[in-house]
Enzyme design. Structure first.
Site, PDB file in Angstrom:
ATOM      1  CG  ASP A   1      -9.355   0.788   1.352  1.00  0.00           C
ATOM      2  OD1 ASP A   1      -8.184   0.382   1.277  1.00  0.00           O
ATOM      3  OD2 ASP A   1     -10.086   0.935   0.369  1.00  0.00           O
TER       4      ASP A   1
ATOM      5  NE  ARG B   1      -4.362   1.248   0.740  1.00  0.00           N
ATOM      6  CZ  ARG B   1      -5.380   1.398  -0.079  1.00  0.00           C
ATOM      7  NH1 ARG B   1      -5.335   0.833  -1.286  1.00  0.00           N
ATOM      8  NH2 ARG B   1      -6.438   2.071   0.266  1.00  0.00           N
TER       9      ARG B   1
ATOM     10  CD  GLU C   1      -7.250   6.037   2.151  1.00  0.00           C
ATOM     11  OE1 GLU C   1      -6.021   5.888   1.990  1.00  0.00           O
ATOM     12  OE2 GLU C   1      -8.045   6.133   1.216  1.00  0.00           O
TER      13      GLU C   1
ATOM     14  CG  ASN D   1     -13.332   0.146   1.591  1.00  0.00           C
ATOM     15  OD1 ASN D   1     -12.739   0.054   0.515  1.00  0.00           O
ATOM     16  ND2 ASN D   1     -13.695   1.310   2.096  1.00  0.00           N
TER      17      ASN D   1
ATOM     18  CG  ASP E   1     -14.218   4.189   2.671  1.00  0.00           C
ATOM     19  OD1 ASP E   1     -15.436   4.329   2.461  1.00  0.00           O
ATOM     20  OD2 ASP E   1     -13.370   4.188   1.760  1.00  0.00           O
TER      21      ASP E   1
END
Length: 376
Positions: free
Chosen positions: A262, A79, A264, A249, A244
């Site tokens: 995910d 990533r 972030e 995801n 998210d």
């Protein structure tokens, strides 16, 4: 107006267009030090998932090596943070924070976070920070084209989609049940009310992504004003917010989550942040299907069903959901407007006289603000 990256440099610098053979060699050299291999690991089968490079970029690869004559390796995902030349969606990409959040979730729960391997903050290795995790096999509901049009989830039986909903909300409940999240995730904490920090961060992101760059969106600013006027009297207890939270995801084996991805957008805040997000993002896709006169999946992730199941799983009574649904639509509006701004920058789209049209779900957000959105 903020300085912009030179679009002529895009092909040279964009992570998603990186020379994969060169990347394989760089990863091999780096892995040699990480795994104390007998000889440089063989890195091969590099691929870029569809959509890689819009946010953090992902690179899939296999690697083989030996330590003391014993064969090791496997399938991995790297990533990588985007560079300024990628015209990224977010202003900053703190991969170290994301990595630590995933570590904390794995340590505190049985939520299937991908097994983490290494975090690299030295930009000289690949030109940007990155981390590596084990690859998980399975299937993910597609974003582009959205799963409401066709695909394995569209073709599933209603009972199977209901099972997926229940399993997905069980993951959310486990994340929200992590005790003392501010102490466990101090990198997400800060002064004042967590919900206020959350909204203030998004306001600053909007200014950076659009307004201060000469692209103010009146509808987004109206939505921020609406939030201030309808602020919850008691937001309730703070939890770890995945950020998210949505099926797109999650990697599924059948209809069972086996990989939660995910992180972030992770933060601290009320449970309703994630509850509203999973409801709204599906409605965003479902409204697209309706616009194109397609049936979509009206039986999936319905507001009432999500609330009822979450309350059953947790014993918590969901509160002020209208506020959080407007906030979810606002947050996604910033994403959509930044994506359009990005496409204009790279010559893939043109400007519009009405900046509110930058928000793809403009009609939905306007109806939510007016209290006329139809949830049936």
């Amino acid at each position: 107006m903020a300085d912009e990256p030179d679009p002529t440099e895009r092909r040279q610098l964009t992570i998603s267009e990186r020379d994969l053979q060169g990347l394989a060699e760089e990863l091999s050299r780096w892995l040699t030090c990480k795994v104390a291999a007998d000889e440089p690991p063989r890195v091969h089968e590099l691929t870029l998932p569809q959509g890689s490079g819009m946010s953090s970029a992902s690179v899939l690869f296999d690697a083989e090596w030996s330590v003391g004559g014993r064969s090791e390796g496997g399938s991995f995902v790297a990533r990588l943070a985007p560079s300024a030349a990628d015209f990224p969606v977010f202003e900053t990409y703190d991969l170290a924070k994301q990595y630590r959040v995933m570590e904390g979730v794995a340590a505190a729960t049985d939520v299937p976070v991908p097994p983490l391997c290494w975090l690299e903050t030295d930009e000289s290795v690949l030109g940007t920070p990155f981390f590596v995790m084990r690859r998980i096999d399975g299937r993910v509901p597609a974003d582009n084209p959205p799963y409401v049009f066709y695909g394995w989830l569209f073709d599933a039986e209603p009972t199977e989609r209901a099972l997926l909903t229940d399993n997905t909300l069980a993951v959310l409940a486990k994340i929200h049940a992590i005790p003392d999240p501010a102490a466990r995730f101090p990198m997400l904490d800060g002064p004042g009310q967590a919900l206020r920090r959350h909204v203030d961060w998004h306001r600053a992101w909007y200014r950076w992504a659009l307004a201060d760059d000469g692209y103010p969106i009146p509808l987004i600013e109206r939505a921020f004003d609406w939030l201030d006027a309808h602020w919850p009297a008691d937001p309730g207890p703070d939890v770890l917010s995945w950020g998210d939270s949505r099926p797109g995801n999650i990697i599924y084996d059948g209809f069972e989550p086996v990989g939660v991805l995910d992180w972030e957008m992770a933060g601290l805040g009320p449970r309703e942040l994630d509850i509203a997000w999973i409801i709204f993002i599906h409605r965003f896709f479902q409204d697209l299907a309706t616009r194109f006169e397609q049936p979509g999946l009206p039986d999936f992730l319905r507001r009432s069903d999500v609330v009822a199941k979450y309350e059953e799983l947790t014993g918590y009574t969901v509160r002020d959901l209208d506020f959080y649904l407007v906030y979810a639509a606002l947050r996604h509006g910033i994403v959509m407007a930044r994506v359009k701004r990005r496409m204009i920058h790279f010559g893939e789209d043109t400007d519009t006289p009405d900046r509110d049209d930058y928000v793809m779900h403009r009609a939905s957000l306007e109806a939510l603000l007016d209290g006329t959105y139809d949830w049936t």
